[in-house]
Design a protein around this motif. Sequence first.
Motif, PDB file in Angstrom:
ATOM      1  N   LEU A   1       0.833  -1.201   0.000  1.00 39.20           N
ATOM      2  CA  LEU A   1       0.000   0.000   0.000  1.00 39.20           C
ATOM      3  C   LEU A   1       0.871   1.256   0.000  1.00 39.20           C
ATOM      4  CD1 LEU A   1      -2.985  -0.724   2.426  1.00 39.20           C
ATOM      5  CD2 LEU A   1      -2.951  -0.764  -0.073  1.00 39.20           C
ATOM      6  N   ARG A   2       1.979   1.218   0.740  1.00 38.80           N
ATOM      7  CA  ARG A   2       2.873   2.384   0.776  1.00 38.80           C
ATOM      8  C   ARG A   2       3.581   2.578  -0.560  1.00 38.80           C
ATOM      9  NH1 ARG A   2       4.056   0.292   5.956  1.00 38.80           N
ATOM     10  NH2 ARG A   2       5.916  -0.745   5.125  1.00 38.80           N
ATOM     11  N   LEU A   3       3.931   1.476  -1.215  1.00 36.58           N
ATOM     12  CA  LEU A   3       4.678   1.581  -2.470  1.00 36.58           C
ATOM     13  C   LEU A   3       3.780   1.912  -3.663  1.00 36.58           C
ATOM     14  CD1 LEU A   3       7.093  -1.484  -2.120  1.00 36.58           C
ATOM     15  CD2 LEU A   3       7.652   0.938  -1.849  1.00 36.58           C
ATOM     16  N   ALA A   4       2.553   1.463  -3.595  1.00 39.16           N
ATOM     17  CA  ALA A   4       1.659   1.625  -4.742  1.00 39.16           C
ATOM     18  C   ALA A   4       1.104   3.046  -4.790  1.00 39.16           C
ATOM     19  CB  ALA A   4       0.518   0.618  -4.666  1.00 39.16           C
ATOM     20  N   ARG A   5       1.060   3.579  -5.968  1.00 39.33           N
ATOM     21  CA  ARG A   5       0.414   4.873  -6.181  1.00 39.33           C
ATOM     22  C   ARG A   5      -1.016   4.613  -6.628  1.00 39.33           C
ATOM     23  NH1 ARG A   5       5.260   6.219  -9.124  1.00 39.33           N
ATOM     24  NH2 ARG A   5       4.078   5.811 -11.017  1.00 39.33           N
ATOM     25  N   SER A   6      -1.955   5.289  -5.988  1.00 38.28           N
ATOM     26  CA  SER A   6      -3.353   5.122  -6.376  1.00 38.28           C
ATOM     27  C   SER A   6      -3.538   5.642  -7.794  1.00 38.28           C
ATOM     28  CB  SER A   6      -4.256   5.895  -5.412  1.00 38.28           C
ATOM     29  OG  SER A   6      -5.607   5.732  -5.767  1.00 38.28           O
ATOM     30  N   SER A   7      -3.929   4.762  -8.689  1.00 38.07           N
ATOM     31  CA  SER A   7      -4.087   5.147 -10.090  1.00 38.07           C
ATOM     32  C   SER A   7      -5.527   5.542 -10.372  1.00 38.07           C
ATOM     33  CB  SER A   7      -3.666   3.982 -10.997  1.00 38.07           C
ATOM     34  OG  SER A   7      -4.410   2.823 -10.688  1.00 38.07           O
ATOM     35  N   GLU A   8      -5.753   6.025 -11.583  1.00 34.95           N
ATOM     36  CA  GLU A   8      -7.062   6.531 -11.955  1.00 34.95           C
ATOM     37  C   GLU A   8      -7.770   5.558 -12.873  1.00 34.95           C
ATOM     38  OE1 GLU A   8      -8.646  10.915 -13.083  1.00 34.95           O
ATOM     39  OE2 GLU A   8      -7.264  10.022 -14.521  1.00 34.95           O
ATOM     40  N   GLU A   9      -9.056   5.354 -12.623  1.00 35.48           N
ATOM     41  CA  GLU A   9      -9.898   4.525 -13.485  1.00 35.48           C
ATOM     42  C   GLU A   9     -10.722   5.423 -14.403  1.00 35.48           C
ATOM     43  OE1 GLU A   9     -10.939   0.530 -11.007  1.00 35.48           O
ATOM     44  OE2 GLU A   9     -12.029   2.337 -10.438  1.00 35.48           O
ATOM     45  N   ILE A  10     -10.908   4.941 -15.625  1.00 38.42           N
ATOM     46  CA  ILE A  10     -11.667   5.707 -16.614  1.00 38.42           C
ATOM     47  C   ILE A  10     -12.776   4.825 -17.158  1.00 38.42           C
ATOM     48  CG2 ILE A  10     -11.551   7.051 -18.744  1.00 38.42           C
ATOM     49  CD1 ILE A  10      -8.552   7.282 -18.337  1.00 38.42           C
ATOM     50  N   ARG A  11     -13.987   5.378 -17.190  1.00 34.87           N
ATOM     51  CA  ARG A  11     -15.107   4.671 -17.823  1.00 34.87           C
ATOM     52  C   ARG A  11     -15.299   5.251 -19.222  1.00 34.87           C
ATOM     53  NH1 ARG A  11     -21.478   4.198 -15.930  1.00 34.87           N
ATOM     54  NH2 ARG A  11     -22.070   2.689 -17.548  1.00 34.87           N
ATOM     55  N   VAL A  12     -15.312   4.347 -20.205  1.00 31.22           N
ATOM     56  CA  VAL A  12     -15.297   4.775 -21.601  1.00 31.22           C
ATOM     57  C   VAL A  12     -16.377   4.033 -22.386  1.00 31.22           C
ATOM     58  CG1 VAL A  12     -13.880   4.914 -23.699  1.00 31.22           C
ATOM     59  CG2 VAL A  12     -12.825   5.202 -21.454  1.00 31.22           C
ATOM     60  N   ARG A  13     -16.915   4.712 -23.396  1.00 30.27           N
ATOM     61  CA  ARG A  13     -17.778   4.063 -24.393  1.00 30.27           C
ATOM     62  C   ARG A  13     -17.064   4.075 -25.741  1.00 30.27           C
ATOM     63  NH1 ARG A  13     -23.017   2.974 -22.756  1.00 30.27           N
ATOM     64  NH2 ARG A  13     -23.657   4.049 -20.842  1.00 30.27           N
ATOM     65  N   LEU A  14     -17.365   3.076 -26.572  1.00 27.35           N
ATOM     66  CA  LEU A  14     -16.649   2.865 -27.833  1.00 27.35           C
ATOM     67  C   LEU A  14     -17.616   2.699 -28.992  1.00 27.35           C
ATOM     68  CD1 LEU A  14     -14.187   1.888 -29.656  1.00 27.35           C
ATOM     69  CD2 LEU A  14     -14.710  -0.406 -28.777  1.00 27.35           C
ATOM     70  N   ILE A  15     -17.277   3.332 -30.109  1.00 34.41           N
ATOM     71  CA  ILE A  15     -17.883   3.020 -31.414  1.00 34.41           C
ATOM     72  C   ILE A  15     -16.731   2.655 -32.334  1.00 34.41           C
ATOM     73  CG2 ILE A  15     -19.205   3.848 -33.394  1.00 34.41           C
ATOM     74  CD1 ILE A  15     -20.622   5.795 -31.533  1.00 34.41           C
ATOM     75  N   LEU A  16     -16.721   1.435 -32.815  1.00 32.88           N
ATOM     76  CA  LEU A  16     -15.646   0.947 -33.675  1.00 32.88           C
ATOM     77  C   LEU A  16     -16.161   0.812 -35.096  1.00 32.88           C
ATOM     78  CD1 LEU A  16     -12.666  -0.025 -33.452  1.00 32.88           C
ATOM     79  CD2 LEU A  16     -13.559  -2.367 -33.364  1.00 32.88           C
ATOM     80  N   SER A  17     -15.457   1.451 -36.050  1.00 35.24           N
ATOM     81  CA  SER A  17     -15.855   1.435 -37.456  1.00 35.24           C
ATOM     82  C   SER A  17     -14.799   0.732 -38.298  1.00 35.24           C
ATOM     83  CB  SER A  17     -16.050   2.867 -37.976  1.00 35.24           C
ATOM     84  OG  SER A  17     -17.016   3.566 -37.208  1.00 35.24           O
ATOM     85  N   ARG A  18     -15.203   0.249 -39.476  1.00 35.16           N
ATOM     86  CA  ARG A  18     -14.264  -0.447 -40.358  1.00 35.16           C
ATOM     87  C   ARG A  18     -13.316   0.514 -41.057  1.00 35.16           C
ATOM     88  NH1 ARG A  18     -19.124  -3.097 -40.933  1.00 35.16           N
ATOM     89  NH2 ARG A  18     -19.092  -5.338 -40.400  1.00 35.16           N
ATOM     90  N   THR A  19     -13.800   1.716 -41.422  1.00 38.59           N
ATOM     91  CA  THR A  19     -12.988   2.651 -42.204  1.00 38.59           C
ATOM     92  C   THR A  19     -12.970   4.024 -41.551  1.00 38.59           C
ATOM     93  OG1 THR A  19     -14.849   3.411 -43.561  1.00 38.59           O
ATOM     94  CG2 THR A  19     -13.670   1.432 -44.308  1.00 38.59           C
ATOM     95  N   ARG A  20     -12.025   4.845 -41.989  1.00 35.20           N
ATOM     96  CA  ARG A  20     -11.943   6.216 -41.483  1.00 35.20           C
ATOM     97  C   ARG A  20     -13.178   7.008 -41.906  1.00 35.20           C
ATOM     98  NH1 ARG A  20      -8.163  10.138 -39.634  1.00 35.20           N
ATOM     99  NH2 ARG A  20      -9.451  11.955 -39.196  1.00 35.20           N
ATOM    100  N   ALA A  21     -13.677   6.746 -43.094  1.00 36.63           N
ATOM    101  CA  ALA A  21     -14.859   7.473 -43.572  1.00 36.63           C
ATOM    102  C   ALA A  21     -16.070   7.178 -42.692  1.00 36.63           C
ATOM    103  CB  ALA A  21     -15.148   7.089 -45.022  1.00 36.63           C
ATOM    104  N   GLU A  22     -16.235   5.930 -42.304  1.00 36.31           N
ATOM    105  CA  GLU A  22     -17.352   5.582 -41.428  1.00 36.31           C
ATOM    106  C   GLU A  22     -17.186   6.235 -40.064  1.00 36.31           C
ATOM    107  OE1 GLU A  22     -17.476   1.361 -41.275  1.00 36.31           O
ATOM    108  OE2 GLU A  22     -18.211   1.119 -43.334  1.00 36.31           O
TER     109      GLU A  22
END
Length: 321
Positions: free
Chosen positions: A145-166
């Motif tokens: 606990l002393r050695l570990a730095r409390s890190s940050e959690e991020i909640r994310v949503r994703l939209i994944l497309s096949r092409t850059r145009a999409e």
Amino acid sequence: MALLNRFSKTPILSILAVVSLSLAACGGGGGDDRAPEPGDRAVARVQGETIWASDVRREAVAQGLIGEGEPFDVTSVLFRRVLDEVVDQRLLAAEAERRGLDNSPLVQRRLQATRDRILGDVLIETTIDGAISDQAVETLYQEQLRLARSSEEIRVRLILSRTRAEADAVIGMLGQGAAFEALAMQRSIDQATQFSGGDLGYSTLDVMPQAYASALRDKPAGSTVGPFQTEGGWAVLRVEDRRRESPPTLDQARPQIVRYLTYEGVRQLLEELRGGAEVEILLSGDVAPELQEPASAPRVPAPAAAPAPAPVETPAPKAAS
């Protein structure tokens, strides 16, 4: 949680398998009706040799049917099934002895190897497991606990497309007020998150693929990020929330700490034994690459040192907490 994950990823020496039941069956020793363990119970007798509840338990543990120390009801269907297997094993071993198969040099060497494994396991249980006290677990927990730095959690949503145009089209629709969750369900090709509105849950940057971590590093909650290219396509992200990660409780971290302390104890014991023994390796020449020690072999890092995550196509979804 990062600290708990670091403990759980610490390489741990696999404790030697408990196979004393097979050794007892092959090596004889029947007719002794004294309970091998306090409170043990005789559950069967095969040609005058007693089978104890502890014999059946060890077989169930060896098969992965129950955990070490887990209750095993002698009236359960599972117990009766394993008992039948133990009886069959005893009968097969007795027939092998009747035929003199146990006298062959190959079988004798296999029996010796089994005996070595059992004795090594007993040595670990008596000299190492007994030395892992609650105080030792607490001390290591507080140190981490002393050695570990409390890190940050991020909640994310994703939209994944096949092409850059999409992906650019997705950005345009978001700019016109379209709901991110609805677009994820309609247009995302990521099947793992498509029907949850693209929700990836809470994660820390160190477990994300590099492309995601780089894009999200300084983005505040509410930001839309992308599009950027990943191995699976073009990603558009929305940062739902950022929060400080909470460290695990002592009870949550205890199993990983105990495994680490066990590994360390075994390592130190083996170093001591090798230092006082005459060991001569009779192999010569270079070791072929495919025979070199695997990356998963036990190492001796500090328990807080987490290995780099393997790259994946998209972050695995994680339930929000």
